[in-house]
Design a protein around this motif. Structure first.
Motif, PDB file in Angstrom:
ATOM      1  N   SER A 131       0.808  -1.208   0.000  1.00 59.48           N
ATOM      2  CA  SER A 131       0.000   0.000   0.000  1.00 59.48           C
ATOM      3  C   SER A 131       0.846   1.265   0.000  1.00 59.48           C
ATOM      4  N   LEU A 134      -6.180  -1.857  -0.437  1.00 64.20           N
ATOM      5  CA  LEU A 134      -4.755  -2.048  -0.191  1.00 64.20           C
ATOM      6  C   LEU A 134      -4.454  -2.185   1.295  1.00 64.20           C
ATOM      7  N   LEU A 147      -5.290  -5.764   2.104  1.00 63.11           N
ATOM      8  CA  LEU A 147      -4.227  -6.657   1.626  1.00 63.11           C
ATOM      9  C   LEU A 147      -2.998  -6.580   2.525  1.00 63.11           C
ATOM     10  N   ARG A 148      -2.720  -5.390   3.062  1.00 65.53           N
ATOM     11  CA  ARG A 148      -1.576  -5.232   3.957  1.00 65.53           C
ATOM     12  C   ARG A 148      -1.816  -5.957   5.282  1.00 65.53           C
ATOM     13  N   HIS A 162      -3.732  -8.482   6.068  1.00 58.13           N
ATOM     14  CA  HIS A 162      -3.774  -9.943   5.990  1.00 58.13           C
ATOM     15  C   HIS A 162      -2.620 -10.524   5.174  1.00 58.13           C
ATOM     16  N   PHE A 186      -1.712 -10.378   2.046  1.00 54.03           N
ATOM     17  CA  PHE A 186      -1.925 -10.966   0.728  1.00 54.03           C
ATOM     18  C   PHE A 186      -0.691 -10.748  -0.139  1.00 54.03           C
ATOM     19  N   VAL A 187      -0.182  -9.511  -0.124  1.00 50.11           N
ATOM     20  CA  VAL A 187       0.925  -9.148  -1.010  1.00 50.11           C
ATOM     21  C   VAL A 187       1.901  -8.253  -0.258  1.00 50.11           C
ATOM     22  N   TYR A 226       4.218 -13.114  -1.521  1.00 54.35           N
ATOM     23  CA  TYR A 226       2.825 -13.358  -1.166  1.00 54.35           C
ATOM     24  C   TYR A 226       2.731 -14.138   0.132  1.00 54.35           C
ATOM     25  N   GLY A 271      -2.533 -14.792  -0.180  1.00 57.25           N
ATOM     26  CA  GLY A 271      -2.167 -14.468  -1.560  1.00 57.25           C
ATOM     27  C   GLY A 271      -1.642 -15.675  -2.309  1.00 57.25           C
ATOM     28  N   LEU A 331      -9.016  -9.534  -7.215  1.00 55.67           N
ATOM     29  CA  LEU A 331      -9.042  -8.816  -5.941  1.00 55.67           C
ATOM     30  C   LEU A 331      -9.925  -7.575  -6.031  1.00 55.67           C
TER      31      LEU A 331
END
Length: 441
Positions: free
Chosen positions: A23, A47, A50-51, A53, A55-56, A73, A77, A308
């Motif tokens: 992010s 984002l 995703l941060r 958890h 994911f990326v 990942y 992810g 996503l």
């Protein structure tokens, strides 16, 4: 040398200058380029999810003097990527007749390849490998295997080849031809996992086969989408005159290409024949012809970004019960059950924790043996509502709740991610119900 052994050696030669969260780079860039505050808010929340958890994750590295992204990942992810790849493979290889998979090397023998050139190996002069070029495309590898596949089908058309492999390319950071890129979520990375399919068509039906594959690929994207109309096709004016179309996704920040479908004609086969000095014509009825190559190409990174963005929903929570505090919006990744990192999560609530743990472990194993992906963390530190919220953010379609009543009557509660509705099911029946809910498309 295998891809798995070679890639870490390659990456160790890169100068990684800083480690950042996804992010921190992508969110700031995308938000700065979007005119709509609503769209900017949407991508910032995605984002952030995703941060949280994992994911990326993203690294900024320098390769050949140019900054580039490298993505790694976390568990959600990695599972999402695995599920996307499995569905693509089933669609393009397993379910298609006369489709031959091949595996490409990350090292390109063609020193004119537009990928990355590195010097690898130990410091000893006699062991050094100089000027190694890392491949930037799988298309040439597929064509190299064309003669063998042609023999496999006794030179009869049609047939196909497919490949999945890592390609390297340093990105043109924010601008290409002085225009801002509309899409940077998981794009412009140093390494990309390409998914490429070549269909070798009789020339007389090449146009119909091209339309067929474009339609087939569009349907594949849409069948896993919660917003199918956001996947659209566009014609591309290719400079070499080849018939080319793109499948685009309408991201919150703009429309971006996620797959290309191209009819290369017979040029590639004739060029291959010229280089080898052997005939590469194929048979259609009693006639020998040069097949037309219809190529479908996407990447795991583009697919992951599209799914996503497509799955992300922000839903308001309302209740008619005045005693219940309104929690505002909840963030949900509304994945198709086939793409979700996990199909089901198991939650224990009750005083008889030891007995419930044994029952939960047994049924988690039963579900795994039925081919389901199960998240069973036995996390008693979170409230039931907090676990529901976490599961929604991970995109888990179903949550199964076991409590003291389960031990007494065999009743469990199944909660659906998208509707938040709960239903009571007997423990002996819930496995069959879950399998039916997540059955193949």
């Amino acid at each position: 040398m295998s891809n798995e052994m070679f890639i870490p050696e390659v990456l160790s030669c890169l100068n990684c200058v800083r480690y950042i969260l996804l992010s921190d780079v992508d969110g700031a860039y995308i938000a700065s380029r979007m005119g709509s505050e609503a769209a900017a808010g949407c991508i910032s929340k995605l984002l952030e999810l995703l941060r949280i958890h994992r994911f990326v994750m993203s690294k900024i590295c320098t390769a050949n003097g140019t900054e580039a992204h490298m993505y790694s990942y976390g568990t959600p992810g990695a599972l999402l990527r695995k599920n996307i790849l499995r569905e693509w493979w089933n669609h393009m290889v397993s379910s298609e007749e006369n489709t031959f998979p091949v595996e490409a090397s990350v090292v390109s023998p063609d020193m004119t390849d537009s990928g990355i050139s590195l010097t690898l190996g130990p410091r000893e002069e006699n062991c050094k490998i100089s000027g190694v070029c890392l491949t930037s495309s799988l298309s040439k590898d597929l064509l190299d295997h064309y003669p063998h596949s042609l023999q496999q089908v006794n030179k009869r058309l049609p047939f196909a080849q497919a490949a999945v492999g890592t390609c390297f390319q340093y990105s043109r950071p924010e601008f290409e031809d002085n225009r801002p890129s509309p899409h940077r979520l998981l794009s412009h990375g140093l390494c990309r996992t390409h998914l490429v399919h070549h269909f070798y068509s009789p020339p007389g039906s090449a146009s119909q086969n091209y339309d067929h594959w474009l339609s087939l690929r569009l349907r594949w994207w849409r069948q896993f989408s919660s917003k199918p109309s956001h996947f659209v096709t566009s014609n591309i004016d290719a400079p070499d005159g080849k018939t080319t179309s793109s499948i685009d996704y309408m991201f919150p920040w703009g429309q971006s290409t996620i797959e290309t479908v191209c009819n290369h004609g017979d040029h590639d086969i004739k060029q291959l024949e010229e280089q080898s000095g052997l005939s590469h014509q194929a048979r259609v009825s009693r006639k020998m012809v040069y097949p037309h190559v219809i190529e479908c190409q996407t990447s795991l990174e583009d697919a992951m970004a599209a799914f996503l963005a497509d799955a992300f929903q922000e839903k308001q929570i309302f209740s008619t019960n005045k005693n219940i505090k309104q929690n505002g919006a909840r963030m949900v990744l509304q994945f198709h059950p086939h793409l979700a990192p996990y199909n089901v999560s198991m939650v224990n609530t009750g005083s008889k924790s030891r007995e419930l743990r044994l029952v939960t472990s047994h049924w988690s194993q039963e579900l795994r043996e039925a081919g389901m992906r199960v998240l069973d963390t036995a996390d008693v530190s979170l409230t039931q509502e907090a676990q529901f919220r976490r599961n929604d953010e991970l995109g888990i379609p179903y949550t199964v709740v076991l409590n003291d009543q389960t031990l007494d009557t065999g009743a469990i509660t199944m909660r659906h991610r998208d509707t938040m509705l709960k239903e009571q099911v007997h423990i002996a029946k819930f496995k069959d119900r879950l399998v039916r809910y997540t059955s193949p498309v």
